[in-house]
Design a protein around this motif. Structure first.
Motif, PDB file in Angstrom:
ATOM      1  N   ARG A  32     -15.265  37.065   2.584  1.00  0.00           N
ATOM      2  CA  ARG A  32     -14.066  37.424   2.791  1.00  0.00           C
ATOM      3  C   ARG A  32     -13.153  36.403   3.180  1.00  0.00           C
ATOM      4  NH1 ARG A  32     -16.490  39.497   8.801  1.00  0.00           N
ATOM      5  NH2 ARG A  32     -17.893  41.683   8.245  1.00  0.00           N
ATOM      6  N   GLN A  33     -12.747  35.618   3.161  1.00  0.00           N
ATOM      7  CA  GLN A  33     -11.583  34.483   2.986  1.00  0.00           C
ATOM      8  C   GLN A  33     -10.688  34.782   1.408  1.00  0.00           C
ATOM      9  OE1 GLN A  33     -12.819  30.514   5.264  1.00  0.00           O
ATOM     10  NE2 GLN A  33     -12.133  30.977   6.625  1.00  0.00           N
ATOM     11  N   GLN A  38      -8.233  36.211  -2.919  1.00  0.00           N
ATOM     12  CA  GLN A  38      -7.358  36.774  -3.803  1.00  0.00           C
ATOM     13  C   GLN A  38      -6.445  37.919  -3.679  1.00  0.00           C
ATOM     14  OE1 GLN A  38     -10.950  37.399  -6.080  1.00  0.00           O
ATOM     15  NE2 GLN A  38     -10.970  35.203  -7.375  1.00  0.00           N
ATOM     16  N   LYS A  39      -6.783  38.381  -2.874  1.00  0.00           N
ATOM     17  CA  LYS A  39      -5.579  39.980  -2.336  1.00  0.00           C
ATOM     18  C   LYS A  39      -4.848  38.718  -2.167  1.00  0.00           C
ATOM     19  CE  LYS A  39      -8.781  42.883  -0.362  1.00  0.00           C
ATOM     20  NZ  LYS A  39      -9.146  44.497   0.901  1.00  0.00           N
ATOM     21  N   GLU A  40      -3.937  38.198  -1.454  1.00  0.00           N
ATOM     22  CA  GLU A  40      -3.075  37.719  -1.151  1.00  0.00           C
ATOM     23  C   GLU A  40      -2.277  36.939  -1.867  1.00  0.00           C
ATOM     24  OE1 GLU A  40      -3.906  34.546   2.218  1.00  0.00           O
ATOM     25  OE2 GLU A  40      -3.472  36.154   3.847  1.00  0.00           O
ATOM     26  N   LYS A  41      -2.975  36.471  -2.441  1.00  0.00           N
ATOM     27  CA  LYS A  41      -2.516  36.066  -4.189  1.00  0.00           C
ATOM     28  C   LYS A  41      -2.393  36.856  -5.162  1.00  0.00           C
ATOM     29  CE  LYS A  41      -4.121  33.037  -8.107  1.00  0.00           C
ATOM     30  NZ  LYS A  41      -3.903  33.950  -9.404  1.00  0.00           N
ATOM     31  N   TYR A  42      -3.176  38.031  -5.469  1.00  0.00           N
ATOM     32  CA  TYR A  42      -2.564  39.658  -5.674  1.00  0.00           C
ATOM     33  C   TYR A  42      -1.094  40.162  -5.629  1.00  0.00           C
ATOM     34  CZ  TYR A  42      -2.614  44.172  -8.168  1.00  0.00           C
ATOM     35  OH  TYR A  42      -2.138  44.947  -8.648  1.00  0.00           O
ATOM     36  N   ILE A  43      -0.800  39.982  -4.726  1.00  0.00           N
ATOM     37  CA  ILE A  43       0.359  40.845  -3.907  1.00  0.00           C
ATOM     38  C   ILE A  43       1.401  39.607  -4.075  1.00  0.00           C
ATOM     39  CG2 ILE A  43       0.859  41.113  -1.448  1.00  0.00           C
ATOM     40  CD1 ILE A  43      -1.587  42.297  -0.237  1.00  0.00           C
ATOM     41  N   LEU A  44       1.160  38.443  -3.859  1.00  0.00           N
ATOM     42  CA  LEU A  44       2.242  37.551  -3.748  1.00  0.00           C
ATOM     43  C   LEU A  44       2.481  37.384  -5.734  1.00  0.00           C
ATOM     44  CD1 LEU A  44       0.899  34.440  -2.102  1.00  0.00           C
ATOM     45  CD2 LEU A  44       2.925  35.863  -1.364  1.00  0.00           C
TER      46      LEU A  44
END
Length: 196
Positions: A32-33, A38-44
């Protein structure tokens, strides 16, 4: 003795089950983390790309605007223009008082308007700042109206008020009357004529 062995075996099995459950929970939490990271990295990354593209677009717009302003400074007025606002009128000659040909642009709020009340009393005023500029054109039979702020509405004479076009830049042609609706919803007319 047998009871102690059963308890030890049960404790060991329970310990193994708890360890297995904790290991699975740890793996799930790590996944999950990892997924969140990965989602946060993608969004950033996406936000960074959008920001970069927006900065490039703004820079291109700024450069185009600078180039247009540089060209505009050398353009000469091929026509005089007259503005009416209610019973008042004002205008600008293509030839300056010193005999030189006017260049560049004239802000609408720099044009002195003159009027006369039915009582005979004369008055003058400036149309408050609308961010509109009347600009010289490369074509001697045209002038350009540009808004530095919000779009304005313009229409040719003969069209009804609701047939105006909302724009930030319009070309006006020689001897054609145009109506511009100001932010205050007042209407002015503008007509360009060949310079005297």
């Amino acid at each position: 003795m047998r009871c102690k062995e059963l308890i030890a075996t049960f404790t060991m099995e329970a310990g193994l089950v708890i360890a297995a459950v904790l290991a699975v929970a740890g793996v799930v939490q790590w996944k999950r983390q990892s997924g969140r990271q990965q989602k946060e990295k993608y969004i950033l990354d996406y936000a960074g790309q959008v920001s970069e593209l927006e900065s490039q677009r703004r820079e291109e717009e700024r450069q185009l605007k600078q180039e247009e302003e540089k060209k505009q400074r050398d353009r000469v007025f091929g026509m005089d223009f007259l503005i009416t606002h209610g019973s008042a009128f004002g205008g600008c000659a293509a030839v300056c008082a010193d005999g030189t040909i006017r260049k560049d642009k004239v802000a609408l709020d720099n044009i002195l308007m003159y009027g006369k009340h039915p009582s005979g009393k004369e008055f003058t005023y400036y149309i408050e700042d609308q961010g509109l500029e009347i600009c010289a054109s490369d074509q001697p039979e045209e002038l350009i109206i540009v808004s530095k702020q919000q779009p304005f509405e313009i229409r040719e004479a003969g069209l009804s008020r609701d047939q105006g076009i909302s724009t930030k830049k319009a070309v006006i042609k020689q001897d054609v009357t145009y109506y511009i609706i100001l932010e205050s919803k007042h209407e002015i007319s503008i007509k360009a004529t060949k310079r005297c």
